[in-house]
Design an enzyme around this catalytic site. Structure first.
Site, PDB file in Angstrom:
ATOM      1  CG  ASP A 478     -27.306  56.265  11.404  1.00 16.37           C
ATOM      2  OD1 ASP A 478     -26.102  56.308  11.115  1.00 16.37           O
ATOM      3  OD2 ASP A 478     -27.844  55.292  11.965  1.00 16.37           O
ATOM      4  CD  GLU A 533     -24.271  56.259   7.637  1.00 13.38           C
ATOM      5  OE1 GLU A 533     -23.152  56.222   8.171  1.00 13.38           O
ATOM      6  OE2 GLU A 533     -25.280  55.785   8.170  1.00 13.38           O
TER       7      GLU A 533
END
Length: 844
Positions: A478, A533
């Site tokens: 993330d 990401e």
């Protein structure tokens, strides 16, 4: 004394109970309390444990290129009780006979004791002498040394203009590898920090160590010593590591019973502070309390979950079902690992996905953070069950042939001081950058100092822990964009100019860490998958480390979802076929992407899913198939299918869907929230701490009397089409038509021809489409099929024969019927061989 695990178990799912030593603690269901604690920060000098260690272009569209992005073979998922078992039997026989097993970890094929296992021809075997043996094998693996790191300049010659920066960052990565080899015995040993720090039990007792260089004194407190700070005082070494050894009791039992609450009390520059140990493996929020308590989790051997099933092989075509365990129930409750295992995993398998990506695994005190404000990095969320419950879930997924990815958060940490890492030792520089550099103003969270030796140990060990202890098969990292730049990508519009990536705004320490963690993961777990990401488009992000890249397997193609929302805000007449194609194909050559039309971001309250953009409130009144539809519903159902198919068809080498979006889930996600009182006196109203919108109504997609069912059936057909043809990883991709007047897009991928007619009213008869390969084509998928809520305007019995002659720069073509708002996939039919009449001699 009895405490409960936050999380509500459904009546149909029995709670898992554990008898816990002399403490008598039972883990069962309970309700969570949310923390909105806003801690303060102080500054202190940074600590370094090992002196001498150092801590114009654009993305390339690939519209009309023959691209090499993998293999054209499909990834076939087989049933658990059929071909998979047969394959495993064959592997066992191969191992017994001494044959080489190509591409298989020998841990997945082991003999079992006589009284259990798979009975084959009178022999008793284990499909895996549990994958638990994998851990010892991983310790024997040697991570290859860094390569030259120069191939990136051959792959992309524009990078030679930034060679100084790229060589410097690769050099920093190599220096870290060298330092780890010199001081820590190698990356493999270094990544087992959890065997040194935190709680570790031996035959003689329990050793507890904690890095807290800012603390003046420290002691271990908990249920086991009646929270007496003078009972178990710790000692400090020269690196700021505090330690204590607790010998076994006279009867041989551990000094700390399983299930006991524990904390470390420190005298710090900010005062006396009780903290949850940084390396804690489990933490629980007691009823009526806001802060969490660290739990000493060490169940008896007979109560520990033992893995039974080997990891599935890495899929060639990655089809990810993104999910959140807590909100996966159809009821407004916090769902459990056990219920997810039994109810949701079979659904994912049936839908045709081959990977499940689970959010919110790392413990987070604030439920509404969606798991992104992590407080305890080594602890699985207690809201959903115990660590052993999670292991059972992952093992079941492996049994079903599903790869399990974890949404891991190493980009920032919760701002909480009582149950998180913030101000852990009373300073704001322990684990994080001090001052403003260590604070993310938009996320209200702390930012790691990736140049800190103990931070590297902590994060690398954290990645290793989830792969080794819980058998996750990889990660979706993330917030990688936030990590790679000191501006964190905030208020930045990346244009693709290379100077945006390679300059003073780049956090080289963070990039070096990302290279190290990919090196570790792929070195010790060669089949593991890493997805980053990244919205910036950092060049060489998905190029192997030895070639000079950062080593990720995939980049999350985040621009596509934004483009669809931007497009849906326009009238149909304003849609640009070229703009859609450009966004879908605008990714870097030889760098794989996971694409998605929408993820959890679009499903959150405050945003809108594609289904909501298309159909809005009509979804509540006109989705029953026995009632008349509306033009808005007809349009929405048609475009919902087309958007998802073209995204999967052109957007990348992997595909992701957030649970429920496959059937156009009619509700947004709203976590239970109380009223928020701002410092200026304003009050932001909550939702009365309601769980009503924190669930997934899978029953709607299953109901054949609702139009949601047709959308779900289409998504399932789409996944199985990819499974059968493997078009996402095909070497062949060619876009032959993007007609703005007709609103038609035609492209080839693998042996499939995709035709999209986005026109709102025009249907085209005898429409000529170009193709590469000669032969007979048949309909492989039709979005207008009545099964999918369409109008059934396409004949599935028709056969389409190619004729020679150029059309749209293709050497052949055939004629089709292209109804409005319809997508049809045509497959090149296999040539049926004529039967051969073989005369066999009667003497043979």
């Amino acid at each position: 004394m009895v405490y409960t695990l936050p999380g509500v178990r459904l009546p149909t799912v029995p709670s898992a109970a554990y008898k816990v030593g002399s403490c008598g603690m039972i883990f069962s269901g309970g309700k969570a309390y949310e923390s909105g604690f806003q801690p303060s920060m102080a500054t202190a000098p940074e600590k370094v444990l090992v002196p001498g260690t150092e801590s114009d272009g654009s993305s390339s569209p690939r519209e009309n290129l023959e691209i090499v992005s993998g293999t054209s073979q499909a990834c076939n998922l087989e049933s658990v009780d059929g071909p998979i078992v047969k394959e495993q039997e064959q592997l066992i026989e191969q191992q017994i006979s001494g044959e080489a097993i190509k591409g298989k970890d020998s841990a997945s094929v082991q003999l079992l004791d006589e009284d259990a296992g798979l009975n084959t021809e009178g022999k008793s075997y284990s499909i895996s002498k549990t994958i638990a043996d994998e851990s010892s094998m991983v310790k024997e693996r040697v991570i290859p040394p860094p390569g030259a790191g120069q191939k990136i300049y051959e792959i992309d010659t524009l990078l030679t203009n930034y060679r100084e920066h790229l060589d410097y960052r690769y050099g920093q990565y190599k220096k870290l590898r060298d330092a780890i080899d010199k001081y820590e015995g190698g990356l493999e040993v270094f990544s087992r920090g959890y065997e040194k720090l935190g709680f570790n039990r031996s035959e003689t007792g329990i050793t507890y160590r904690e890095w807290a260089p800012g603390a003046k004194s420290a002691s271990l407190i908990g249920d086991f010593n009646n929270w007496n700070a003078n009972a178990d005082v710790m000692t400090r070494n020269e690196f700021g590591v505090w330690e204590i050894f607790l010998p076994n009791n006279a009867d041989g039992s551990p000094a700390i019973p399983h299930g006991s609450r524990v904390k470390i009390r420190m005298d710090t520059p900010s005062g006396i502070k009780d903290s949850i140990p940084a390396w804690i493996k489990f933490s629980v929020q007691a009823p009526g309390e806001i802060p969490y308590n660290g739990i000493y989790y060490d169940p008896p051997v007979e109560e520990r979950y033992v893995f039974k099933h080997p990891r599935p092989s890495k899929p060639k075509s990655l089809r990810i079902y993104e999910c959140h365990v807590g909100m996966s129930s159809t009821e407004p409750v916090i769902n459990t690992y056990a219920n997810f295992r039994d109810e949701v995993l079979p659904r994912i398998k049936k839908l045709g996905y081959n990977a499940v990506q689970i959010m919110a695994i790392q413990e987070h005190s604030y439920y509404a953070s969606f798991g992104y404000h992590v407080t305890n990095f080594f602890a699985p969320s207690s809201r959903f069950g115990t660590p052993d419950d999670l292991k059972s879930l992952i093992d079941k997924a492996h049994e079903l042939g599903l790869v399990v990815l974890m949404d891991i958060v190493h980009s920032h940490s919760s701002n909480n001081t009582l149950d998180g890492l913030n101000m852990f030792d009373g300073t704001d520089s322990c684990y994080f950058h001090s001052g403003t550099r260590g604070y993310h103003w938009m996320w209200d969270s702390r930012l790691f100092n990736y140049g800190q030796w103990e931070v590297l140990r902590f994060l690398l060990s954290n990645a290793r822990w989830w792969l080794d202890e819980y058998k996750f098969d990889g990660f979706r990292f993330d917030g990688v964009t936030s990590m790679m730049y000191t501006h964190h990508g905030l208020q930045m519009a990346f244009t693709g100019n290379y100077s945006e990536y390679f300059g003073f705004a780049t956090d080289v320490d963070a990039v070096a860490y990302l290279m190290l963690v990919n090196d570790l993961i792929h070195g010790l777990f060669p089949e593991a998958i890493t997805i980053g990401e990244d919205v910036s488009g950092m060049p060489a992000f998905c190029i192997p480390l030895q070639d000079g890249g950062m080593g990720f397997d995939y980049r999350l193609h985040m621009a596509i979802a934004d483009k669809w929302i931007e497009t849906l805000k326009k009238r149909d007449e304003e849609w640009s076929m070229g703009d859609i194609i450009h966004t879908l194909t605008n990714r870097r050559w030889r760098e794989k992407c996971v694409c998605y039309a929408e993820s959890h971001d679009q499903a959150l309250v405050g945003d809108k899913t594609i289904a909501f953009w298309l159909m809005d409130k009509d979804m509540y009144d006109f989705m029953a198939v026995d009632r008349p539809s509306t033009p808005l519903i007809d349009r929405g159902i048609a475009l919902h299918k087309m958007i998802r198919l073209i995204t999967m068809g052109l957007g990348g080498e992997g595909y992701l869907n957030f649970m429920g979006n496959e059937f156009g889930h009619p509700e947004w996600i709203d976590f239970p929230r109380g009223d928020q009182h701002l410092p200026d006196g304003r009050v932001i109203p909550g939702n009365g701490n309601s769980y009503d919108k924190c669930r997934r109504r899978f029953d709607l997609g299953d109901a054949e009397y609702l139009r949601y069912h047709g959308l779900q059936e289409f998504d399932q057909a789409m996944q199985h089409l990819e499974e059968n043809y493997g078009f996402m990883t095909s070497e062949h991709q060619y876009i032959s038509r993007k007609d703005e007047a007709d609103r038609v897009i035609v492209f080839e991928r693998g042996n499939l021809l995709f035709v999209f007619n986005f026109h709102w009213s025009k249907s085209y008869s005898d429409y000529r489409v170009g193709c590469l390969k000669p032969g007979k084509y048949k309909v492989a998928l039709d979005s207008d099929d009545k099964l999918f809520g369409g109008f059934g305007r396409i004949s599935h019995e028709a056969e389409y024969f190619t004729s020679e002659g150029w059309q749209d720069d293709r050497p052949r073509s055939f004629y089709i019927y292209a109804p409005s708002r319809t997508a049809v996939v045509y497959a090149l039919a296999e040539v049926e061989a004529e039967p051969i009449d073989v005369q066999v001699s009667p003497n043979v």
